[in-house]
Design a protein around this motif. Structure first.
Motif, PDB file in Angstrom:
ATOM      1  N   HIS A  95       0.830  -1.209   0.000  1.00 56.99           N
ATOM      2  CA  HIS A  95       0.000   0.000   0.000  1.00 56.99           C
ATOM      3  C   HIS A  95       0.865   1.261   0.000  1.00 56.99           C
ATOM      4  O   HIS A  95       0.528   2.242  -0.658  1.00 56.99           O
ATOM      5  CB  HIS A  95      -0.973  -0.038   1.176  1.00 56.99           C
ATOM      6  CG  HIS A  95      -2.089  -1.034   0.979  1.00 56.99           C
ATOM      7  ND1 HIS A  95      -3.111  -1.212   1.861  1.00 56.99           N
ATOM      8  CD2 HIS A  95      -2.334  -1.903  -0.045  1.00 56.99           C
ATOM      9  CE1 HIS A  95      -3.936  -2.147   1.397  1.00 56.99           C
ATOM     10  NE2 HIS A  95      -3.480  -2.588   0.257  1.00 56.99           N
ATOM     11  N   ASP A  96       1.975   1.226   0.720  1.00 60.69           N
ATOM     12  CA  ASP A  96       2.899   2.373   0.706  1.00 60.69           C
ATOM     13  C   ASP A  96       3.381   2.675  -0.700  1.00 60.69           C
ATOM     14  O   ASP A  96       3.519   3.839  -1.079  1.00 60.69           O
ATOM     15  CB  ASP A  96       4.155   2.055   1.531  1.00 60.69           C
ATOM     16  CG  ASP A  96       3.935   2.333   2.989  1.00 60.69           C
ATOM     17  OD1 ASP A  96       2.820   2.757   3.350  1.00 60.69           O
ATOM     18  OD2 ASP A  96       4.878   2.114   3.777  1.00 60.69           O
ATOM     19  N   VAL A  98       1.914   2.157  -3.456  1.00 58.41           N
ATOM     20  CA  VAL A  98       0.845   2.827  -4.195  1.00 58.41           C
ATOM     21  C   VAL A  98       0.716   4.272  -3.724  1.00 58.41           C
ATOM     22  O   VAL A  98       0.626   5.201  -4.525  1.00 58.41           O
ATOM     23  CB  VAL A  98      -0.498   2.077  -4.011  1.00 58.41           C
ATOM     24  CG1 VAL A  98      -1.656   2.897  -4.561  1.00 58.41           C
ATOM     25  CG2 VAL A  98      -0.429   0.715  -4.689  1.00 58.41           C
ATOM     26  N   VAL A  99       0.739   4.448  -2.406  1.00 54.82           N
ATOM     27  CA  VAL A  99       0.576   5.783  -1.816  1.00 54.82           C
ATOM     28  C   VAL A  99       1.690   6.717  -2.281  1.00 54.82           C
ATOM     29  O   VAL A  99       1.445   7.876  -2.628  1.00 54.82           O
ATOM     30  CB  VAL A  99       0.544   5.669  -0.274  1.00 54.82           C
ATOM     31  CG1 VAL A  99       0.778   7.010   0.396  1.00 54.82           C
ATOM     32  CG2 VAL A  99      -0.782   5.056   0.178  1.00 54.82           C
ATOM     33  N   PRO A 118      -4.173  -1.061  -8.938  1.00 55.43           N
ATOM     34  CA  PRO A 118      -5.342  -1.823  -8.477  1.00 55.43           C
ATOM     35  C   PRO A 118      -4.967  -3.174  -7.865  1.00 55.43           C
ATOM     36  O   PRO A 118      -5.343  -3.478  -6.726  1.00 55.43           O
ATOM     37  CB  PRO A 118      -6.173  -1.983  -9.759  1.00 55.43           C
ATOM     38  CG  PRO A 118      -5.846  -0.759 -10.560  1.00 55.43           C
ATOM     39  CD  PRO A 118      -4.380  -0.540 -10.307  1.00 55.43           C
ATOM     40  N   ALA A 119      -4.196  -3.978  -8.592  1.00 54.13           N
ATOM     41  CA  ALA A 119      -3.844  -5.299  -8.067  1.00 54.13           C
ATOM     42  C   ALA A 119      -3.005  -5.170  -6.800  1.00 54.13           C
ATOM     43  O   ALA A 119      -3.137  -5.969  -5.866  1.00 54.13           O
ATOM     44  CB  ALA A 119      -3.099  -6.104  -9.126  1.00 54.13           C
ATOM     45  N   VAL A 121      -3.082  -2.808  -4.475  1.00 55.20           N
ATOM     46  CA  VAL A 121      -3.958  -2.504  -3.331  1.00 55.20           C
ATOM     47  C   VAL A 121      -4.679  -3.779  -2.871  1.00 55.20           C
ATOM     48  O   VAL A 121      -4.696  -4.102  -1.679  1.00 55.20           O
ATOM     49  CB  VAL A 121      -5.006  -1.428  -3.707  1.00 55.20           C
ATOM     50  CG1 VAL A 121      -6.077  -1.316  -2.629  1.00 55.20           C
ATOM     51  CG2 VAL A 121      -4.336  -0.078  -3.913  1.00 55.20           C
ATOM     52  N   LEU A 122      -5.230  -4.511  -3.815  1.00 51.68           N
ATOM     53  CA  LEU A 122      -6.074  -5.661  -3.470  1.00 51.68           C
ATOM     54  C   LEU A 122      -5.270  -6.820  -2.892  1.00 51.68           C
ATOM     55  O   LEU A 122      -5.733  -7.491  -1.960  1.00 51.68           O
ATOM     56  CB  LEU A 122      -6.865  -6.110  -4.701  1.00 51.68           C
ATOM     57  CG  LEU A 122      -7.865  -5.065  -5.230  1.00 51.68           C
ATOM     58  CD1 LEU A 122      -8.478  -5.525  -6.545  1.00 51.68           C
ATOM     59  CD2 LEU A 122      -8.956  -4.766  -4.197  1.00 51.68           C
TER      60      LEU A 122
END
Lengths: 336, 336
Positions: A95-96, A98-99, A118-119, A121-122
């Motif tokens: 997640h980091d 992505v962030v 997307p992938a 995060v999921l």
């Protein structure tokens, strides 16, 4: 230049004793990790494996194993729990990335670059859920409480960091609070749960929690120093990432506080994102060195590492305590 | 045109009996939700509140309360657990909006549009952690098992949906598997945990799980129909979102399977993202209507709704059973 370097009279601290102490336990943990990151959806183990097989230090599960060794726990429950800790950590890294829009992680292309946001995060969500499945299988409500609370605190720390980003006024106190949450909370929990499975006294449990928390702060401080350290070895992270993202870390806070008017203007512009050339980063490094901000950040790390060492001084001398002590020294010295 | 509409001889099914049945319980649940979404980091309750206060139906916690009423549970443990269910749901909505790049959610700007992707991902993580803290406080390992497993299945379903996106060959079977995971798993868990806190027989617990699962499938099928239904009332979602995102839902699968060569080519292009004008969406709606794909999707939903109703037929007749039965009819009829 190298001729002037004073030879070390003492061996540089390493993680080796910690690695030796936890080697067989880490095999068991790695087996759980590989088994439980599987899924019928092939993209999940592929994406998770990219990061998990990507050669992280697995420091957090190692803390759980070292703590168990320190208190003489002889069962195997902690293997599953250490895997859960690593899953939580992996989820937050995904997640980091992505962030932060990271491009590199551990020296390889970050998962979000290869697999998309997307992938990424999921699959983070999947690993996070798996972590709670593992804890539930173990069945300790106390461990569940410690780790669900730590997870909430980590997320709070990350949001707090996000709102401090590009804010030149961020105080040292706020910074320490952020790294206490985003990094040290999981170090503390990973260490503490070893005492829970071993059914230690409250005093011993607190000691292990304190060890992990202080070690975590020391690690993050040094991570943040390395991002500006021109002499640092390659750490698998893009050097200058923090600078480009306008992250308020201690080296910046110190250099800004100690700067003259012109330098402060530079920092303000840089943190706002108006100074993103390579030469700007060089200037940042120069100012940080001028004001001894890296030495002072490492000095602060040394203080927390020492507190970690102090915390476990209530345990009798042992191979485990020696390994954990050297790990704390390593936290401060790495990257030199 | 409206003069030709045959007047309804039977009242349209509504959620009203369900709302009445759970009204006082939902007050208690809402109190827990508002209390536990708080944080010292102001952005967290602000972002979470944007979605939570944004007028969702809170169907999933309502299922927990209705199930508890059905089995005559008189305690209050399910209030916290129902809040945990809603937090898990909210976390997945926040992450979905990032994953899909949504612009609207429940008729308002989606959180990611207002607060950005980074904060939206992290606040999702916070709510997810809070959900596990709430469950841990309750202390039922069985509930923790059910909901941690459901969370992992949801993430798997979302990843599976992502990999099916823009794949015209996606089968009806695969689609049903995806919605069973991404939507029905949480409906099933929300319903099942009411039986767990009430310490029901395995048979009753299974019946409630079946009710929730089948209801969830029916709801998702109708959601997917509404996205192409030119006569549907405003549902707070951008109509045509699924089309633009190349999501393989049942209306598309049916229209594609029943189309002639030219129509199949249209669908293939559209799903690949090469048909994104407003007139293309109109053409998609026309083809879906031509092949009765919406009626058949609703008919399939009706089948699952009936299975939900059948599942709770083992319970004696009661206000709760009647409300849950009408909710299943409502699931099929809404949006008409």
């Amino acid at each position: 230049m190298t001729a002037d370097v004073v030879p070390f009279t003492r061996k540089q601290p390493t993680l080796d004793p910690m690695l030796a102490l936890t080697a067989s336990g880490m095999n068991a943990v790695n087996t759980v990790i590989l088994e439980r990151m599987q899924s019928d959806i092939p993209l999940i183990p592929r994406l998770a494996g990219h990061l998990i097989a990507g050669g992280g230090k697995r420091l957090r599960p190692m803390l759980t194993l070292a703590g168990a060794a320190l208190v003489g726990y002889e069962g195997t429950r902690h293997h599953k729990l250490a895997a859960a800790v690593e899953f939580i950590h992996t989820a937050t890294l995904l997640h980091d990335d992505v962030v932060d829009g990271s491009e590199l992680r551990r020296g390889k292309a970050a998962a979000n670059i290869i697999f998309g946001n997307p992938a990424t995060v999921l699959v983070g969500d999947f690993l996070f859920s798996r972590a709670f499945e593992l804890m539930t299988e173990d069945g300790s409500l106390r461990v569940l409480k410690i780790l669900s609370h730590a997870s909430a605190v980590i997320a709070e720390g990350e949001v707090s960091q996000l709102t401090a980003q590009r804010q030149i006024e961020t105080s040292e106190e706020r910074y320490l609070h952020i790294i206490g949450a985003k990094t040290a909370a999981l170090f503390a929990a990973a260490s503490q749960i070893s005492a829970v499975v071993a059914e230690c006294s409250d005093e011993h449990e607190r000691a292990l929690e304190d060890y992990g928390r202080n070690l975590g702060v020391a690690f993050q401080l040094v991570d943040d120093a390395i991002d500006y350290d021109s002499s640092a070895a390659e750490m698998g992270k893009d050097q200058g990432d923090d600078f480009r993202e306008g992250k308020m870390t201690l080296p910046v806070i110190l250099a800004h506080a100690r700067g003259n008017e012109e330098e402060r203007k530079f920092w303000k512009d840089a943190v706002m994102g108006h100074r993103s050339d390579a030469s700007d980063f060089d200037e940042a490094v120069r100012l940080i060195e001028k004001h001894h901000a890296l030495e002072d950040t490492r000095e602060k790390a040394r203080h927390f590492a020492q507190r970690a060492i102090d915390a476990i001084s209530i345990f009798p001398d042992s191979k485990a305590r020696a390994a954990m002590t050297e790990a704390a020294h390593f936290a401060v010295a790495r990257g030199y």
